[in-house]
Design a protein around this motif. Structure first.
Motif, short mmCIF file in Angstrom:
data_model
loop_
_atom_site.label_atom_id
_atom_site.label_comp_id
_atom_site.label_asym_id
_atom_site.label_seq_id
_atom_site.Cartn_x
_atom_site.Cartn_y
_atom_site.Cartn_z
N UNK A 37 1.11 -0.41 2.55
CA UNK A 37 1.26 -0.05 3.97
C UNK A 37 2.14 1.18 4.00
N UNK A 38 1.55 2.27 4.46
CA UNK A 38 2.22 3.57 4.48
C UNK A 38 2.13 4.12 5.89
N UNK A 39 3.27 4.39 6.48
CA UNK A 39 3.35 4.97 7.83
C UNK A 39 2.56 4.14 8.84
N UNK A 40 2.63 2.82 8.70
CA UNK A 40 1.97 1.93 9.64
C UNK A 40 0.50 1.72 9.40
N UNK A 41 -0.05 2.30 8.34
CA UNK A 41 -1.47 2.18 8.04
C UNK A 41 -1.65 1.60 6.64
N UNK A 42 -2.76 0.91 6.44
CA UNK A 42 -3.09 0.35 5.13
C UNK A 42 -3.84 1.41 4.33
N UNK A 43 -3.33 1.66 3.12
CA UNK A 43 -3.91 2.67 2.23
C UNK A 43 -4.29 2.01 0.91
N UNK A 44 -5.35 2.52 0.30
CA UNK A 44 -5.59 2.16 -1.09
C UNK A 44 -4.60 2.94 -1.92
N UNK A 45 -4.20 2.35 -3.04
CA UNK A 45 -3.17 3.00 -3.86
C UNK A 45 -3.41 2.68 -5.32
N UNK A 46 -2.85 3.51 -6.17
CA UNK A 46 -2.81 3.21 -7.60
C UNK A 46 -1.51 3.75 -8.16
N UNK A 47 -1.09 3.16 -9.25
CA UNK A 47 0.18 3.53 -9.87
C UNK A 47 0.04 4.85 -10.62
N UNK A 48 1.07 5.65 -10.55
CA UNK A 48 1.10 6.91 -11.29
C UNK A 48 1.10 6.62 -12.79
N UNK A 49 1.93 5.67 -13.20
CA UNK A 49 1.98 5.22 -14.59
C UNK A 49 0.98 4.08 -14.73
N UNK A 50 -0.10 4.30 -15.46
CA UNK A 50 -1.17 3.30 -15.54
C UNK A 50 -0.72 2.00 -16.18
N UNK A 51 0.34 2.00 -16.93
CA UNK A 51 0.84 0.79 -17.56
C UNK A 51 1.79 0.00 -16.66
N UNK A 61 3.98 9.60 -4.34
CA UNK A 61 4.21 10.89 -5.01
C UNK A 61 3.08 11.88 -4.76
N UNK A 62 1.89 11.37 -4.41
CA UNK A 62 0.76 12.26 -4.18
C UNK A 62 -0.30 11.50 -3.40
N UNK A 63 -1.22 12.24 -2.83
CA UNK A 63 -2.38 11.66 -2.16
C UNK A 63 -3.61 12.31 -2.77
N UNK A 64 -4.52 11.50 -3.29
CA UNK A 64 -5.79 12.01 -3.83
C UNK A 64 -6.90 11.40 -3.00
N UNK A 65 -7.49 12.19 -2.14
CA UNK A 65 -8.53 11.68 -1.24
C UNK A 65 -7.90 10.69 -0.27
N UNK A 66 -8.40 9.42 -0.34
CA UNK A 66 -7.85 8.37 0.53
C UNK A 66 -7.01 7.41 -0.27
N UNK A 67 -6.53 7.83 -1.44
CA UNK A 67 -5.73 6.96 -2.31
C UNK A 67 -4.35 7.56 -2.49
N UNK A 68 -3.35 6.70 -2.26
CA UNK A 68 -1.96 7.14 -2.47
C UNK A 68 -1.58 6.85 -3.92
N UNK A 69 -0.95 7.80 -4.55
CA UNK A 69 -0.45 7.65 -5.91
C UNK A 69 1.03 7.28 -5.77
N UNK A 70 1.41 6.11 -6.32
CA UNK A 70 2.76 5.60 -6.10
C UNK A 70 3.49 5.38 -7.41
N UNK A 71 4.80 5.27 -7.26
CA UNK A 71 5.65 4.91 -8.40
C UNK A 71 6.84 4.15 -7.90
#
Length: 143
Positions: free
Chosen positions: A107-121, A133-143
């Motif tokens: 949940x980012x800024x009141x909206x549900x986003x798809x996300x994936x971890x920056x560090x794949x492990x 840390x970044x947005x790629x298309x409709x996916x948030x890159x998080x850490x």
């Protein structure tokens, strides 16, 4: 025509310089118009023609020398107000579904986003706070 005072002519010149200012959006014409108004004031207090012209030139040149560099500096700066994707980078989000290298939901800024971890492990569990840390298309890159 000879009965019109010099200060009126300076105001006519200032108004005439205002027309190309509006039409061309060149601020230099506005600075010249301010110089003409200053010359009109000089004429109004009784200064001679030479002094009036000197006031016009000095004020106009001073404004151009001071205002143009400031305007150029402001024009080259990035806007302070971020919008869109840039406004989301660096914000915190809450994990709604487990996030790992292959995906998840936040949940980012009141909206549900798809996300994936920056560090794949690395993975993040439900309820954890993560940083975007970044947005790629409709996916948030998080850490």
């Amino acid at each position: 025509m000879t009965n019109i005072d010099a200060w009126v002519w300076w105001l006519v010149v200032a108004a005439a310089l205002g027309i190309p200012l509006v039409v061309t959006a060149m601020p230099e014409f506005g600075m010249f118009a301010v110089g003409a108004v200053a010359a009109a004031v000089a004429s109004g207090v009784g200064a001679g023609l030479v002094i009036q012209v000197l006031v016009f030139v000095v004020v106009s040149v001073a404004l151009i020398a001071v205002v143009r560099p400031i305007a150029a500096r402001h024009r080259s700066q990035r806007p302070q107000l971020l919008s869109g994707i840039d406004a989301l980078k660096g914000r915190q989000a809450v994990v709604l579904e487990r996030v790992d290298g292959s995906g998840g939901r936040i949940k980012l800024a009141g909206e549900v986003w798809s996300a994936r971890a920056l560090d794949t492990g690395r993975s993040y569990d439900v309820g954890q706070e993560v940083d975007v840390v970044d947005i790629e298309g409709a996916t948030a890159i998080v850490m």
